[in-house]
Design an enzyme around this catalytic site. Structure first.
Site, PDB file in Angstrom:
ATOM      1  N   GLY A 115       1.120  -1.225  -0.188  1.00 48.74           N
ATOM      2  CA  GLY A 115       0.014  -0.061  -0.021  1.00 48.74           C
ATOM      3  C   GLY A 115       0.848   1.309   0.053  1.00 48.74           C
ATOM      4  N   MET A 117       2.789   2.265  -2.019  1.00 53.32           N
ATOM      5  CA  MET A 117       2.801   3.212  -3.587  1.00 53.32           C
ATOM      6  C   MET A 117       1.399   3.336  -4.254  1.00 53.32           C
ATOM      7  SD  MET A 117       5.657   3.594  -4.046  1.00 53.32           S
ATOM      8  CE  MET A 117       7.602   4.141  -3.535  1.00 53.32           C
ATOM      9  N   ARG A 356       4.224 -12.770  -5.357  1.00 55.35           N
ATOM     10  CA  ARG A 356       4.827 -12.953  -4.627  1.00 55.35           C
ATOM     11  C   ARG A 356       4.809 -13.672  -3.904  1.00 55.35           C
ATOM     12  NH1 ARG A 356       2.802  -6.933  -2.788  1.00 55.35           N
ATOM     13  NH2 ARG A 356       0.616  -8.115  -2.410  1.00 55.35           N
ATOM     14  N   HIS A 479      -6.302  -4.122   4.181  1.00 56.47           N
ATOM     15  CA  HIS A 479      -4.884  -3.561   4.399  1.00 56.47           C
ATOM     16  C   HIS A 479      -4.390  -3.897   6.171  1.00 56.47           C
ATOM     17  CE1 HIS A 479      -2.352  -0.192   5.976  1.00 56.47           C
ATOM     18  NE2 HIS A 479      -2.291   0.487   5.154  1.00 56.47           N
ATOM     19  N   ARG A 609      24.159 -10.205  37.548  1.00 53.53           N
ATOM     20  CA  ARG A 609      23.980  -9.113  38.242  1.00 53.53           C
ATOM     21  C   ARG A 609      23.812  -9.206  39.759  1.00 53.53           C
ATOM     22  NH1 ARG A 609      21.611  -8.476  33.212  1.00 53.53           N
ATOM     23  NH2 ARG A 609      22.222  -6.255  31.856  1.00 53.53           N
ATOM     24  N   ARG A 665      28.959 -11.427  37.617  1.00 53.46           N
ATOM     25  CA  ARG A 665      29.863 -10.322  37.959  1.00 53.46           C
ATOM     26  C   ARG A 665      29.726  -9.626  39.590  1.00 53.46           C
ATOM     27  NH1 ARG A 665      27.619  -5.104  34.956  1.00 53.46           N
ATOM     28  NH2 ARG A 665      25.768  -5.112  35.990  1.00 53.46           N
ATOM     29  N   GLU A 793      34.496  -2.858  28.815  1.00 57.34           N
ATOM     30  CA  GLU A 793      32.958  -2.343  28.851  1.00 57.34           C
ATOM     31  C   GLU A 793      33.827  -0.825  28.736  1.00 57.34           C
ATOM     32  OE1 GLU A 793      30.393  -3.051  31.222  1.00 57.34           O
ATOM     33  OE2 GLU A 793      31.822  -3.797  32.458  1.00 57.34           O
ATOM     34  N   SER A 812      33.953 -11.046  28.670  1.00 53.86           N
ATOM     35  CA  SER A 812      32.844 -11.012  27.883  1.00 53.86           C
ATOM     36  C   SER A 812      32.510  -9.767  28.025  1.00 53.86           C
ATOM     37  CB  SER A 812      31.717 -11.014  28.635  1.00 53.86           C
ATOM     38  OG  SER A 812      30.509 -11.141  28.561  1.00 53.86           O
ATOM     39  N   GLY A 814      31.093  -6.285  27.084  1.00 52.65           N
ATOM     40  CA  GLY A 814      29.433  -5.264  27.836  1.00 52.65           C
ATOM     41  C   GLY A 814      29.329  -4.203  27.230  1.00 52.65           C
ATOM     42  N   THR A 815      28.492  -4.430  26.320  1.00 49.92           N
ATOM     43  CA  THR A 815      28.052  -3.441  24.964  1.00 49.92           C
ATOM     44  C   THR A 815      27.374  -2.355  25.077  1.00 49.92           C
ATOM     45  OG1 THR A 815      26.665  -5.290  23.466  1.00 49.92           O
ATOM     46  CG2 THR A 815      28.867  -5.295  22.665  1.00 49.92           C
ATOM     47  N   ASN A 816      26.524  -2.583  26.360  1.00 49.49           N
ATOM     48  CA  ASN A 816      25.990  -2.069  26.669  1.00 49.49           C
ATOM     49  C   ASN A 816      26.458  -0.568  27.231  1.00 49.49           C
ATOM     50  OD1 ASN A 816      23.071  -3.456  26.196  1.00 49.49           O
ATOM     51  ND2 ASN A 816      22.884  -3.925  28.454  1.00 49.49           N
ATOM     52  N   ASP A 817      27.636  -0.769  28.201  1.00 47.21           N
ATOM     53  CA  ASP A 817      28.289   0.357  28.294  1.00 47.21           C
ATOM     54  C   ASP A 817      29.069   0.640  26.846  1.00 47.21           C
ATOM     55  OD1 ASP A 817      27.267   1.003  30.250  1.00 47.21           O
ATOM     56  OD2 ASP A 817      28.373  -0.178  32.108  1.00 47.21           O
ATOM     57  N   CYS A 879      27.394  -9.728  26.639  1.00 42.28           N
ATOM     58  CA  CYS A 879      26.945 -10.266  27.329  1.00 42.28           C
ATOM     59  C   CYS A 879      25.656  -8.847  27.617  1.00 42.28           C
ATOM     60  CB  CYS A 879      26.820 -10.205  29.076  1.00 42.28           C
ATOM     61  SG  CYS A 879      28.184  -9.227  29.067  1.00 42.28           S
TER      62      CYS A 879
HETATM   63  P1  ADP Z   1      -0.686  -2.514  -5.350  1.00 38.85           P
HETATM   64  O1  ADP Z   1       0.981  -2.384  -5.097  1.00 38.85           O
HETATM   65  O2  ADP Z   1      -0.819  -1.395  -4.143  1.00 38.85           O
HETATM   66  O3  ADP Z   1      -0.973  -4.308  -4.976  1.00 38.85           O
HETATM   67  P2  ADP Z   1      -1.166  -3.164  -8.284  1.00 38.85           P
HETATM   68  O4  ADP Z   1      -0.214  -2.428  -8.678  1.00 38.85           O
HETATM   69  O5  ADP Z   1      -0.947  -4.293  -7.242  1.00 38.85           O
HETATM   70  O6  ADP Z   1      -0.807  -2.638  -6.713  1.00 38.85           O
HETATM   71  O7  ADP Z   1      -2.709  -3.838  -8.183  1.00 38.85           O
HETATM   72  C1  ADP Z   1      -3.587  -3.619  -7.567  1.00 38.85           C
HETATM   73  C2  ADP Z   1      -4.678  -3.667  -8.215  1.00 38.85           C
HETATM   74  O8  ADP Z   1      -5.490  -3.529  -9.209  1.00 38.85           O
HETATM   75  C3  ADP Z   1      -4.281  -5.393  -8.477  1.00 38.85           C
HETATM   76  O9  ADP Z   1      -4.058  -6.286  -7.369  1.00 38.85           O
HETATM   77  C4  ADP Z   1      -5.034  -5.949  -9.213  1.00 38.85           C
HETATM   78  O10 ADP Z   1      -6.684  -6.059  -8.853  1.00 38.85           O
HETATM   79  C5  ADP Z   1      -5.868  -4.099 -10.003  1.00 38.85           C
HETATM   80  N1  ADP Z   1      -4.779  -3.963 -11.093  1.00 38.85           N
HETATM   81  C6  ADP Z   1      -3.912  -3.649 -12.000  1.00 38.85           C
HETATM   82  N2  ADP Z   1      -3.664  -3.975 -12.838  1.00 38.85           N
HETATM   83  C7  ADP Z   1      -4.658  -4.448 -13.742  1.00 38.85           C
HETATM   84  C8  ADP Z   1      -5.102  -4.188 -15.018  1.00 38.85           C
HETATM   85  N3  ADP Z   1      -3.585  -4.239 -16.367  1.00 38.85           N
HETATM   86  N4  ADP Z   1      -6.355  -5.146 -15.300  1.00 38.85           N
HETATM   87  C9  ADP Z   1      -7.070  -5.432 -13.493  1.00 38.85           C
HETATM   88  N5  ADP Z   1      -6.623  -4.902 -13.278  1.00 38.85           N
HETATM   89  C10 ADP Z   1      -5.852  -4.649 -12.745  1.00 38.85           C
HETATM   90 MG    MG Z   2      -0.784  -5.964  -6.181  1.00 37.67          MG
HETATM   91 MG    MG Z   3      -2.322  -0.513  -3.367  1.00 38.79          MG
END
Ligand code: ADP
Ligand code: MG
Ligand code: MG
Length: 942
Positions: A115, A117, A356, A479, A609, A665, A793, A812, A814-817, A879
């Site tokens: 979320g 970008m 991913r 989210h 301690r 100690r 330390e 040993s 003593g990385t805090n001090d 430690c």
């Molecule tokens: P984020 O990084 O927030 O997951 P994405 O680029 O994956 O953003 O886009 C979010 C959502 O938008 C995707 O999960 C998908 O459902 C939808 N989306 C992105 N590109 C397309 C596309 N070309 N056609 C249809 N849905 C899309």
């Molecule tokens: Mg996505």
């Molecule tokens: Mg998004």
């Protein structure tokens, strides 16, 4: 030279194609194409149904940001050529009024930043193309729905039109809600084409009002505007905050993928969804996900409607379901890891839009890693490297006491049940805005629970300040759920029955009104939400460890063999122990702490301690007498009273620890810490002790120091008052002899002298220790072998380590001090400026949490190296708090230390981190010097 550079720049590929079963890039190109772009390329290569498109590289982003927002002619040309290729593949033309190609413009960094970008969908629509889309699809409602989504997203992401001060929502959401109210419908899907058309008009007016410019109609202008905005979003506040939190370098940049649109909002046979190849909360091997019919893009994640469980897709759209099954299995095998998938179904046909490696809870990480080894999908070593050591915390965290839950239920305190999106038990005071969460967390020690209708990326900081998250809307992949799992927060999502009123700062649930500041308890394992405080009890893993390892007698009768997550945890720990070379000890001052630590796998004590023992009721009195003593005789009298008490403490520890090494100690803190500061308390104490108040007060004044951290403490106490050291050593060896006699097994004490800066200090204290130890052993007629060493330390100790090593059996750190004295920063005062230092990138992490490898580490390296030159078998350990921090443990492995020592609950984390270090770096004691040099030449900070 310049010409060649220019040629090289021209020749550089800035735009990578994917689609039609081929791709220029692959999953190996994450740095260049971002995770999303690389995996779109990979899926395309695998022949999966991915809509065609192209990815503009992270290099272009970095250049663009450095060049203050200019694209080279070469980039523009490559994008234009790629767009033509997409047009050919799809058979539609961008900006064509009759049958337009629409695209999405998507961001994607090297690692996924949920979320952070923003993505723009349906790009290429204007008042002409929308008509073409309507005519061609024969679905006017769909076309206008796509258009209103596009205007909304583009205005938000690219034009920056959002909520202004005092508004709870952005103006588009408000206009949409107002329209739904006017028309009298609940869901977006119930709005007609005409409604949506009106809405687009309204949206455009809002844009004009807020920006003074008309909404752009030219698809080319839209495209470049969106590409620029994605690149710029790399530096928006949310992205920067997230990068800081996760330690992601600002130099990476993001890629942009432009992808031909497929439509999930084309009616009843279309939809969009998110799925995991295994359960991201528990790790259970079952396909897991959610989808919405007639919806697009972020609808599922944003929690606009509560989505349907994926299994129901088998009935609603069986063909797409079967295809999805085939693909999810294929992808998991191919990537050899649990995958997080995003897909869209257009009129029954499935398209893959993202895959991913899925974010998962600590539970799921352990379960999946061990399961996949059993399934022969990955090796033991891969499994060890896949689990984030910090994630193990979740398995050790308490759960609610079932009896308490019964009582709460009986009393009607069960408010509602949502989705168990983030495991664990959290009790705290409820707030309804991220700002309130931050404020409350800063001002009160009590934990905070953040409740929202749904969360959004802006809420990150407030979420971080909370122990639990509760949302009214959104599913397991919303989210809130995603971020909570990643941050290890307890989360109950989509609790649809609660009604949150932001304005009045309260919520209604189960027929009750809960006001801001009231106690609420969230059960992240079941999804239940309770009013009030619920007490907790140990987790299944803890239960098992304590029943099995410390009370073997009970094992057979009461405890069934480990199952599920407990078994997975034990397996992983066993593997870690097979692999690691570092020993793992614990810092413990009391027998019960020793018991805990042994159950967690501690192999000894790295730091006891002794002063902590002085605070017991009877003891503190004797200690105070000792401090107030006027002469040596009186002091020895007081010490004689302390001796048996301290001996008892040591006996307890030796009994627990058996033949494991125990580092003890000698007294370290300045003596004034044992006397009360307040005059009132001093008067009471004087009366109780039968000494004049004046005398006591004068003593406190005399002992008080301007800079106690650097004052009369550590070995300096034992040097001024050798009788204190002597008393402690006598107690220690008498205890060891007694335990040896009683059990027939000799304890292994390691006597440690603190705060040594010159060899003479250690020599003087060593003399006292050796004399007294010999005397006790002779008197009790039992020989206790022991080591005598020092805590390192002070920087000076590191610099004269060769001299000190001649007298010491062990060092040993003593990385805090050592961190305090190396930086010249007082840890207790640093809270005020460390945040500013992080913000200004002076520190990239808190040096008291993560060892400063470059500076403090260099001193440690000198000490190890020089010490071992004089004494090859010098024992080396750490430690400080850093002994439980994975990155610091990695360093200790490279440094070639014998062991790390940490608090009992961090022992499992340290075992896993030590195994990972061994897998990453090979045998212990690799060349840290070389690494230091190469880090320095790479121009990193410090
Ligand atoms: P984020 O990084 O927030 O997951 P994405 O680029 O994956 O953003 O886009 C979010 C959502 O938008 C995707 O999960 C998908 O459902 C939808 N989306 C992105 N590109 C397309 C596309 N070309 N056609 C249809 N849905 C899309
Ligand atoms: Mg996505
Ligand atoms: Mg998004």
């Amino acid at each position: 030279m310049a010409a060649r550079a220019a040629r090289a720049a021209r020749a550089r590929r800035d735009v990578y194609w994917f689609g039609d079963g081929v791709a220029d890039g692959s999953k190996e190109d994450k740095e260049l194409l971002g995770g999303k772009g690389a995996n779109l390329a990979e899926m395309s290569r695998m022949g999966l149904p991915v809509p065609p498109g192209f990815t503009i590289t992270t290099e272009v982003c970095t250049d663009f940001l450095a060049e203050k927002g200019v694209f080279s002619a070469s980039v523009r040309k490559q994008v234009a050529a790629a767009l033509v290729k997409v047009e050919r593949s799809i058979g539609k033309k961008f900006a064509d009024a009759d049958d337009p190609l629409l695209v999405s413009v998507r961001s994607g960094a090297r690692v996924s930043m949920p979320g952070m970008m923003d993505t723009v969908l349906n790009l290429g629509l204007n008042h002409k193309t929308v008509e073409g889309l309507a005519a061609k699809s024969g679905n006017r409602r769909f076309a206008w729905d796509a258009y209103r989504r596009f205007v909304q997203m583009y205005s938000d992401v690219v034009l920056g039109v959002g909520a202004v001060d005092g508004e709870l929502h952005d103006p588009f959401t408000m206009a949409l809600e107002a329209l739904k109210n006017r028309v009298g419908v609940e869901e977006d899907t119930e709005l007609s084409a005409a409604d949506l058309e009106r809405l687009v008009g309204e949206f455009k007016r809002i844009v004009f009002d807020r920006t003074g410019e008309p909404f752009p109609d030219d698809p080319q202008e839209q495209l470049w505007g969106a590409i620029e905005a994605v690149f710029r979003s790399w530096n928006n506040d949310r992205a920067i905050a997230y990068r800081q939190m996760e330690g992601i370098s600002s130099s990476w940049g993001t890629a942009v993928s432009v992808v031909a649109m497929v439509y999930g909002n084309l009616g009843k046979t279309s939809g969009t969804g998110v799925a995991f190849t295994r359960d991201p909360a528990t790790g259970e091997k079952r396909f897991y996900g959610e989808y919405l019919i007639d919806a697009q893009g972020e609808d599922v994640v944003a929690g606009i409607r509560t989505p349907l469980p994926i299994a129901s897709l088998e009935k609603t759209l069986p063909k797409a379901w079967r295809e999805l099954q085939r693909i999810q299995k294929l992808l998991e095998k191919h990537y050899r890891d649990m995958q997080d998938l995003e897909f869209t179904i257009q009129e029954g046909r499935l398209y893959m839009l993202q895959c991913r490696s899925g974010k998962r809870t600590g539970f799921a990480a352990v379960q999946i890693a061990t399961d996949m080894v059993r399934e022969k999908l990955i090796t033991r070593d891969e499994a060890l490297l896949r689990v984030d050591p910090e994630g193990l915390n979740q398995l050790l965290r308490p759960v609610f006491d079932p009896k308490e839950l019964d009582v709460a239920r009986a009393k009607g305190r069960l408010l509602t049940k949502g989705l168990n999106a983030g495991p664990g038990a959290a009790t705290g005071r409820i707030v309804f805005s991220p700002e309130a969460a931050e404020r409350r967390a800063a001002e009160h020690p009590e934990p905070v629970i953040l409740a929202r209708i749904e969360t959004s990326p802006e809420d990150i900081k407030g979420m971080q300040a909370s122990v639990g998250i509760l949302t009214a809307r959104g599913g397991m992949t919303s989210h809130a759920a995603l971020v909570a799992r990643q941050m290890g927060l307890v989360c109950v999502a989509g609790a649809g029955e609660i009604e949150i009123d932001y304005a009045r700062r309260c919520m209604t649930a189960g027929g009750r009104v809960i006001e801001e500041g009231e106690w609420v308890s969230l059960d992240g394992n079941t999804g239940e939400v309770y009013q009030g405080l619920v007490n907790t009890q140990p987790s299944a893993v803890i239960e098992h460890l304590f029943a099995a390892e410390t009370k073997p007698a009970r094992k057979a009768t009461k405890h069934a063999p480990a199952t599920g997550i407990v078994k997975a945890f034990l397996t992983l720990m066993k593997w870690a122990d097979e692999v690691r070379e570092l020993g793992v000890r614990t810092n413990a001052d009391q027998p019960d702490q020793c018991e805990t630590a042994i159950a967690f796998g501690a192999e000894g004590i790295g730091l006891t301690r002794t002063e902590h023992m002085f605070f017991g009721d009877e003891k503190i009195e004797a200690v105070r007498e000792m401090i107030l003593a006027e002469d040596q005789e009186a002091r020895e009298e007081a010490l004689a009273r302390i001796l048996p008490l301290q001996r008892e403490d040591f006996e307890g520890i030796f009994m627990e620890m058996g033949q494991r090494p125990v580092t003890i100690r000698t007294l370290d803190p300045p003596l004034h810490e044992f006397l009360p500061m307040e005059e009132e308390a001093q008067r009471e104490l004087a009366k109780a002790m039968g000494v004049p108040f004046k005398r006591l007060h004068a003593k406190v004044e005399y002992l008080s120091e301007l800079n106690p951290m650097l004052g009369h403490r550590g070995c300096r106490l034992g040097i001024a008052h050798p009788e204190i050291t002597r008393c402690q050593v006598r107690a220690l060896f008498e205890a060891a002899c007694r335990v040896a006699k009683r059990t027939g097994r000799k304890p292994r004490p390691e006597v440690m002298i603190p705060l040594v800066g010159t060899v003479r200090e250690l020599e003087l204290q060593a003399m006292v220790v050796r004399e007294e130890a010999a005397a006790v052993c002779k008197r009790l007629e039992i020989d206790i072998p022991y080591l005598l060493g020092t805590m390192i330390e002070l920087p000076r100790a590191c610099l004269v380590a060769d001299k000190i090593a001649a007298v010491a059996d062990f060092f040993s750190f003593g990385t805090n001090d050592l961190t305090q004295t190396t930086y010249g920063i007082s840890r207790d005062d640093a809270g005020k400026f460390i945040p500013a230092y992080m913000e200004n990138e002076i520190f990239d992490h808190d040096p008291f949490a993560q060892l400063d490898q470059v500076g403090v580490g260099r001193l440690m390296h000198i000490a190890c190296h020089e010490g071992r030159q004089v004494k090859p078998d010098l024992k080396l350990g750490i430690c400080g708090e850093h002994g439980g921090d994975p990155s610091s443990i990695d360093f200790c492995h490279r440094l070639g230390l014998e062991y790390v020592s940490c608090s009992p609950y961090r022992v499992p984390i340290a075992r896993l981190a030590a195994a990972q270090a061994a897998l990453r770096h090979g045998p212990k004691g690799g060349d840290v010097e070389d690494r230091r040099r190469s880090t320095a030449t790479r121009g990193l900070r410090h």
